[in-house]
Enzyme design. Sequence first.
Site, mmCIF file in Angstrom:
data_model
loop_
_atom_site.group_PDB
_atom_site.id
_atom_site.type_symbol
_atom_site.label_atom_id
_atom_site.label_comp_id
_atom_site.label_asym_id
_atom_site.label_seq_id
_atom_site.Cartn_x
_atom_site.Cartn_y
_atom_site.Cartn_z
ATOM 1 N N ASP A 114 0.728 -1.349 -0.209
ATOM 2 C CA ASP A 114 -0.040 -0.027 -0.038
ATOM 3 C C ASP A 114 0.852 1.337 0.043
ATOM 4 O O ASP A 114 0.253 2.192 0.724
ATOM 5 C CB ASP A 114 -0.835 0.109 1.149
ATOM 6 C CG ASP A 114 -1.978 -1.297 1.295
ATOM 7 O OD1 ASP A 114 -1.837 -2.051 0.185
ATOM 8 O OD2 ASP A 114 -2.770 -1.234 2.135
ATOM 9 N N VAL A 151 3.218 0.382 4.156
ATOM 10 C CA VAL A 151 2.473 1.018 5.370
ATOM 11 C C VAL A 151 0.998 0.355 5.541
ATOM 12 O O VAL A 151 0.524 -0.151 4.655
ATOM 13 C CB VAL A 151 2.453 2.417 5.093
ATOM 14 C CG1 VAL A 151 3.826 3.178 5.075
ATOM 15 C CG2 VAL A 151 1.710 2.480 3.704
ATOM 16 N N THR A 152 0.591 0.656 6.688
ATOM 17 C CA THR A 152 1.223 1.122 7.644
ATOM 18 C C THR A 152 1.391 -0.214 8.565
ATOM 19 O O THR A 152 0.896 -1.180 8.452
ATOM 20 C CB THR A 152 0.200 2.066 8.584
ATOM 21 O OG1 THR A 152 -0.695 1.262 9.305
ATOM 22 C CG2 THR A 152 -0.182 3.306 8.089
ATOM 23 N N CYS A 206 -1.994 -2.463 7.748
ATOM 24 C CA CYS A 206 -2.119 -3.401 6.817
ATOM 25 C C CYS A 206 -0.904 -4.399 6.820
ATOM 26 O O CYS A 206 -0.803 -5.790 6.013
ATOM 27 C CB CYS A 206 -2.217 -2.579 5.610
ATOM 28 S SG CYS A 206 -3.585 -2.010 5.287
ATOM 29 N N GLU A 264 -4.755 -0.681 -1.129
ATOM 30 C CA GLU A 264 -5.732 -1.006 -0.488
ATOM 31 C C GLU A 264 -6.843 -0.037 -1.510
ATOM 32 O O GLU A 264 -6.688 1.186 -1.777
ATOM 33 C CB GLU A 264 -5.993 -0.463 0.862
ATOM 34 C CG GLU A 264 -7.063 -0.483 1.437
ATOM 35 C CD GLU A 264 -6.846 -0.072 3.021
ATOM 36 O OE1 GLU A 264 -6.064 0.135 3.570
ATOM 37 O OE2 GLU A 264 -8.004 0.047 3.686
ATOM 38 N N LYS A 270 -6.711 -4.731 -2.934
ATOM 39 C CA LYS A 270 -7.305 -5.546 -1.973
ATOM 40 C C LYS A 270 -8.367 -4.495 -1.009
ATOM 41 O O LYS A 270 -8.017 -3.458 -0.831
ATOM 42 C CB LYS A 270 -6.159 -5.968 -0.825
ATOM 43 C CG LYS A 270 -5.385 -4.904 -0.219
ATOM 44 C CD LYS A 270 -4.253 -5.367 0.529
ATOM 45 C CE LYS A 270 -3.478 -4.330 1.488
ATOM 46 N NZ LYS A 270 -4.221 -3.544 2.237
ATOM 47 N N LYS A 282 -7.638 -5.041 5.013
ATOM 48 C CA LYS A 282 -6.316 -4.476 5.439
ATOM 49 C C LYS A 282 -5.166 -5.901 5.373
ATOM 50 O O LYS A 282 -4.144 -5.389 4.811
ATOM 51 C CB LYS A 282 -6.273 -4.542 7.079
ATOM 52 C CG LYS A 282 -7.359 -3.140 7.439
ATOM 53 C CD LYS A 282 -7.356 -1.921 6.709
ATOM 54 C CE LYS A 282 -8.012 -0.897 7.243
ATOM 55 N NZ LYS A 282 -8.023 0.294 6.359
ATOM 56 N N GLN A 323 8.784 -14.023 21.212
ATOM 57 C CA GLN A 323 8.345 -15.239 21.477
ATOM 58 C C GLN A 323 8.740 -16.310 20.420
ATOM 59 O O GLN A 323 8.429 -17.088 19.941
ATOM 60 C CB GLN A 323 6.881 -15.501 21.661
ATOM 61 C CG GLN A 323 6.225 -14.652 22.589
ATOM 62 C CD GLN A 323 4.534 -14.725 22.545
ATOM 63 O OE1 GLN A 323 4.142 -15.731 23.222
ATOM 64 N NE2 GLN A 323 4.193 -13.758 22.163
HETATM 65 C C1 C5J Z 1 -2.990 0.594 5.642
HETATM 66 C C2 C5J Z 1 -4.802 1.783 6.813
HETATM 67 N N1 C5J Z 1 -2.516 0.357 4.285
HETATM 68 N N2 C5J Z 1 -3.959 2.144 7.757
HETATM 69 N N3 C5J Z 1 -4.242 1.097 5.703
HETATM 70 O O1 C5J Z 1 -2.163 0.327 6.563
HETATM 71 O O2 C5J Z 1 -5.976 2.125 6.888
#
Ligand code: C5J
Length: 220
Positions: A24, A157-158, A162, A72, A129, A132, A202
Amino acid sequence: MAEIKAEPFAFPVKHGQLALIVIDMQRDFAEPGGFGASLGNDVSRIGKIVPDVKRLIQGFRNAGLTVIHTMECHRPDLSDLPPAKRDRGNPRLRIGDEGPMGRILIAGEPGTAILPELAPIDGEVVVEKPGKGAFYATGLGEVLQRKGIKQLVFAGVTTEVCVQTTMREANDRGYECLLAEEATESYFPEFKAAAIAMIRAQGAIVGWTAHVDDILESIA
Ligand code: C5J
């Protein structure tokens, strides 16, 4: 076998099975007037990782490895946008509304495009997509299976939304996942730090994290 210096321990590279997935890196998340800004975020943080994302992409291309991009976005008729996603919160502009870069997060609109510096080249798969996670309601799983990919390096990102959601989806599907630390960003530095910590905690419960220089050195 080559290894990438990583946390919490070295990542074993299976060369022909490794791909980069860039999540994204769209104008809507990085530029004023887009989706990220409409939620009240300081989008200037996102642009700062572009040089590191770019050299990671170039390193994978130079090594002849697969690069996959995600976006996205939603259909213009909003048929893949659940009301729960559109109506949540109180953004200045909702998904589908007309903004200064076209309709927010709608496929084909200028603001939805990948940043020009990171644009896909011919032959690279771009996954559109609606969620997320990049596996939900997309053909990503089939693409990876067809290409014989079993290991994924993540950028984009972020970090905690996502990127982390897709890493978790991939981890549950049996992929070995590694996050490139300088090539991912959040609007909230503390969320990026927390996401990195929880991914590799972990014994790499979700996956590994590594520095871009160490990834590039191992795949060269
Ligand atoms: C993504 C969002 N790409 N933060 N989307 O992380 O809404």
